[in-house]
Scaffold this active site. Sequence first.
Site, PDB file in Angstrom:
ATOM      1  CG  ASP A 365      -1.989   1.023   1.181  1.00 27.62           C
ATOM      2  OD1 ASP A 365      -2.048   1.748   0.176  1.00 27.62           O
ATOM      3  OD2 ASP A 365      -2.782   1.110   2.135  1.00 27.62           O
ATOM      4  CD  GLU A 473     -10.604  10.421   9.926  1.00 30.83           C
ATOM      5  OE1 GLU A 473     -10.208  10.065  11.055  1.00 30.83           O
ATOM      6  OE2 GLU A 473     -11.742  10.217   9.499  1.00 30.83           O
ATOM      7  CE  LYS A 527     -12.596  12.037   6.556  1.00 24.90           C
ATOM      8  NZ  LYS A 527     -13.184  11.500   7.758  1.00 24.90           N
ATOM      9  NE  ARG A 570      -4.909   8.940   0.495  1.00 20.71           N
ATOM     10  CZ  ARG A 570      -4.268   8.213   1.397  1.00 20.71           C
ATOM     11  NH1 ARG A 570      -4.459   8.406   2.682  1.00 20.71           N
ATOM     12  NH2 ARG A 570      -3.428   7.269   1.005  1.00 20.71           N
ATOM     13  CB  THR A 640      -3.012   2.715  -3.150  1.00 20.02           C
ATOM     14  OG1 THR A 640      -3.474   3.797  -2.376  1.00 20.02           O
ATOM     15  CG2 THR A 640      -3.091   3.083  -4.625  1.00 20.02           C
ATOM     16  N   GLY A 641      -5.890   2.395  -2.068  1.00 18.32           N
ATOM     17  CA  GLY A 641      -7.287   2.808  -2.164  1.00 18.32           C
ATOM     18  C   GLY A 641      -7.453   4.163  -2.811  1.00 18.32           C
ATOM     19  CG  ASP A 642      -4.446   7.112  -2.569  1.00  7.67           C
ATOM     20  OD1 ASP A 642      -5.239   7.262  -1.634  1.00  7.67           O
ATOM     21  OD2 ASP A 642      -3.222   7.260  -2.453  1.00  7.67           O
ATOM     22  NE  ARG A 699     -11.216   5.914  -5.749  1.00  6.13           N
ATOM     23  CZ  ARG A 699     -10.904   6.946  -4.983  1.00  6.13           C
ATOM     24  NH1 ARG A 699     -10.136   6.744  -3.918  1.00  6.13           N
ATOM     25  NH2 ARG A 699     -11.337   8.149  -5.249  1.00  6.13           N
ATOM     26  CE  LYS A 705      -4.374  -4.019   0.001  1.00  8.62           C
ATOM     27  NZ  LYS A 705      -3.951  -3.578   1.339  1.00  8.62           N
TER      28      LYS A 705
END
Length: 1075
Positions: A365, A473, A527, A570, A640-642, A699, A705
């Site tokens: 990640d 955050e 968010k 991000r 990654t989740g980006d 994403r 994974k």
Amino acid sequence: MAGQFECHPFLLTVQDVARALGTDLERGLSSAQVTQLQEQYPPNELDVGGAIPWYKIFLKQLFNAMILVLFFAMALSFAVSDWVEGGVLLAVIVLNVSIGFYQEYGAEKKMDALRALSAPSAMVLRDGRTQVIPNAEVVPGDVVILKMGDTVPADVRLFEAMNLAADEQSLTGESVPVEKIVEHLEDEELGIGDRLNIAYGTTTVRKGRGRGVVIFTGMKTEVGRIAASTAKKHRKAGRSMNYKKYGKRQPIIGLTKRIYDFVGKFLGLTEGTPLQRKLSGLAYMLFGCALLLAVIVFAVSKFDVPKDVVIYAISTGIAIIPESLVAVLTITMVVAVTVMRKANVVVRDLSALEALGGVTNICSDKTVKDSKHPSNPTEGTVTFSEADEQNQEEPEKRDFDRERSAAVLKFDVPDEKLNPSKPKEENEKEAIMNPELEYFLLSAALCNLATVRHEPEPKDDQPEWQVTGEPTEIALQVFAHRFRRGKRIMEAEGWKQVAEFPFDSSIKRMSVIYNGPNADHSVVFTKGAVERVLDLCSTVGIGSAQELMTDEYKERILKQMDVFASQGQRVLAIASRPWDGKYKEKSSPENNEDDDALRRRVENGLTLLGLAGIYDPPRKETTPAIAECSSAGIKVHMLTGDHPATAEAIAKEVGIIPRNLSILGHDVANSIVQKASDFDKLSDAEIDALPELPLVLARCAPDTKTRMIEALRRRSAYMAMTGDGVNDAPSLSRADVGIAMGSGSDVAKSAAKIVLADDKFNSIVAAIREGRRMFDNIQKFILHLLTSNVGEVILLICGLGFQDQSGFSVFPISPLEILWINMVTSSFPAFGLGREQASREVMRKPPHDRKRGVFTNQILVDMLVYGLIMGTLSLMTFVIIIYGVNNGQLGIDCNSQFSEECVPVFRARATVFAELTWLILISAWEFKDMRRSMFRLNPDNNSKFPLFKDLYENRFLFWAVVLGAISVFPVVYIPEVNTSVFKHTNISWEWSLAIAATIIFVAGVELWKLTKRHFRLLEDAAVVRGAFSQGSEEGGRKFHHTISFSSLKSWRSIGRKDTGDTGASTREKGGVSPV
């Protein structure tokens, strides 16, 4: 502990519990209280054993293959009344077992300590600050902070629970997570499963978050009481002998498998690391060879087996066994584990230590961020400009490494500092509070789990501003503090949270619901990923500037998002909506479908307030680490989740993919960057048909994974997978080497074999480098030990032809001389080889072949070549002394006693002993490098004669060789010991033969190395390089604006500018807007 409560804490109010424990719910325990309580209570641990008992380690040492051979030899020696040899063999057994026991017991202790470092940890509040401590250090009265994925450290009385549900199946058998409350209960007869305001130790938080005060620890917890009364053993599948349940054949099958397990465990063939099992197999193979050689000795004597023949068979059997191999391997592993710990890599499973050297792919990640504490986030000036989306200027290059600041934030450096000569842009104005910005900040601050806290009088080495939470955050929270709109300030003004829908990686968003001050309705704040939030929005903006969300407006928003994302930011969408009246719905822990339906109702009809672009700066050491992986034949994948554009920009910055994808083939360029949704749509066959597996998956969901792991495995890859969240646990456990982040969840750490204490990518590379170093060193000392065994066996087998007047074979080297060489002469240099530093080429060659392991073609051929040279030289020395000088005089009964007739034999043995000792010692220096000359081990050293400097680098090995060479003289010359024990006597001119043989051996080894280098024989395969090498550094990039929020007419972007009159901290070179 229960004595301090008037009744069980679940019946008491939180205030009564805190009063009884003397704790402050807002600041936690003080340091003085913690010290006192740690003296009063035992560590917060379950006393259920777990560590391997000392006697099991002792028995393991006593009954390994090496020792069994010595037992066998000792028994034969005593059987033929050879008391001296039998006594020495007994002493060798005691010494070997003692050394092995000491080393392995110490290794187990170190591994226990390292496992404790990666054991579940607890976040507690002490002295008003959050701290992450090992569970064992938790004491009654500690205020514990719980979040999804945490293991509850002890029994906790909750006083804050936000959608908190815990998995208590291991304690109560209830499979459904239990929703927690904070109110006190009144029914004294409630069972542990119904005490909803208690979170029990060892259970796992499945969702939500909360806080509580510890009431019981260790064996006083509910699970501790159960552990004290039960000790359940788990049997492997198929071992049951229950014929009623599994059929009549089951008792035989079950008993056979149990016997197999017992024998395999006893012999070390089914337990331990792969390398340990392989070496145990080698040991028993050598044991079989020893028996075969004994049969050969008996056959030469036509199976007439008098005492002398038995002794010769013993000698041959001892010669083939590397008695110190197990001890050397254990010590080498302990050293490697210790080195890794110093590099912030905690090894939880020794098998991972071996596996690291074979890793071909790293799936990571974007855990390469830089974290620091903020300076004063309330100081400074924020500017804004109206962006002309039709006329975007080409960004100029900037050095982002100089712009790092607080807690994974990237702040804009003032343009007047970057370009003093450039006039200030006219469209940049100082931001003023307006309804749009105010509501955006309110949403960003409240839909946020991070905290920013000011400590007016910080302790030594502690910053004035403290932060907790996720970096993204924290960035938003710090930005809100710029305008004095932080979460604590808002809550102090009357905003009260009533519900929370936590972040879910599958939908990539979170929501909270608050009741506002003097408001008759609740408000939903959301968010998350822009695409996911945008689909839930029906309007944009607030008040008179509010517009309907149209397809055209969505395109504009997505275009703005792409601008941010293409700069590596991000991007998050911030949205809200008013709830109809006061929110009173409750989530259902028993029914996930009801929960999902409620969430869909809440997260619907939202109003988009704006976008936030947050720059996650890669650590400056990440790119060189990726380049090192590339040179080592290791591919790095970013999962990654980006957003895809963000992921692609970051991947280009750190060198995972080239900045110019056109240098790759069209089909490869299309496959190396993919969205997880596109990858998941492909069948396994389609994935296997891709010319290259994706190097960037954006994403990414947990299932993606796992599919990536399986795709890599089908391509015969050997992968390391990193992760930190609860959802990463399946992929961590399925990967060949699971690597968890030290800051990650306890579930992830439990599933991983390795834990990174510092969360740095380059620590993974350091671990791989150490794994390869250990692998290379194991090869070196195995070659060293087995080469000497080959030389000894050649000498003894050929020695069968030296028969005395009685017709018995005279051994050219005695059993105790062999033992001395194997146990003393070889062992310490082997220990030294295990401590060798990593070769300069260790990260310039491809991963090792996992099927072949340490026994590569080069090792096997070198062992035979060097062993043949060693055995031949020793044999020729014996022949020269006996036949060249003494006319073949072999005496009578020279294997067991000394006489005048045996002087030539005893002198020849002494010479062979000295020579063989020196050859084995010198070979340790030669094996420092398998291919380079001993006389120039370091190619970068320009000295004319660097031999001494190169050899002295490893001081342990240097002195092991020197002292070992000197030890030959007392062994040869001490009276009685030489003739009675070692069966040799004093020598004089024969030393010249030993010296000459040593010179010839060095020349032979150097010649063979030269041959290998010249003809490129047996060399490691080269790393295959394509059109692009990962980690290549190319220019930088720049972005301008960081926060965007909607208005009727245009997008507005906010950035932070430092000015001299604001009193901004000088420690902060950039601004503090969450860019």
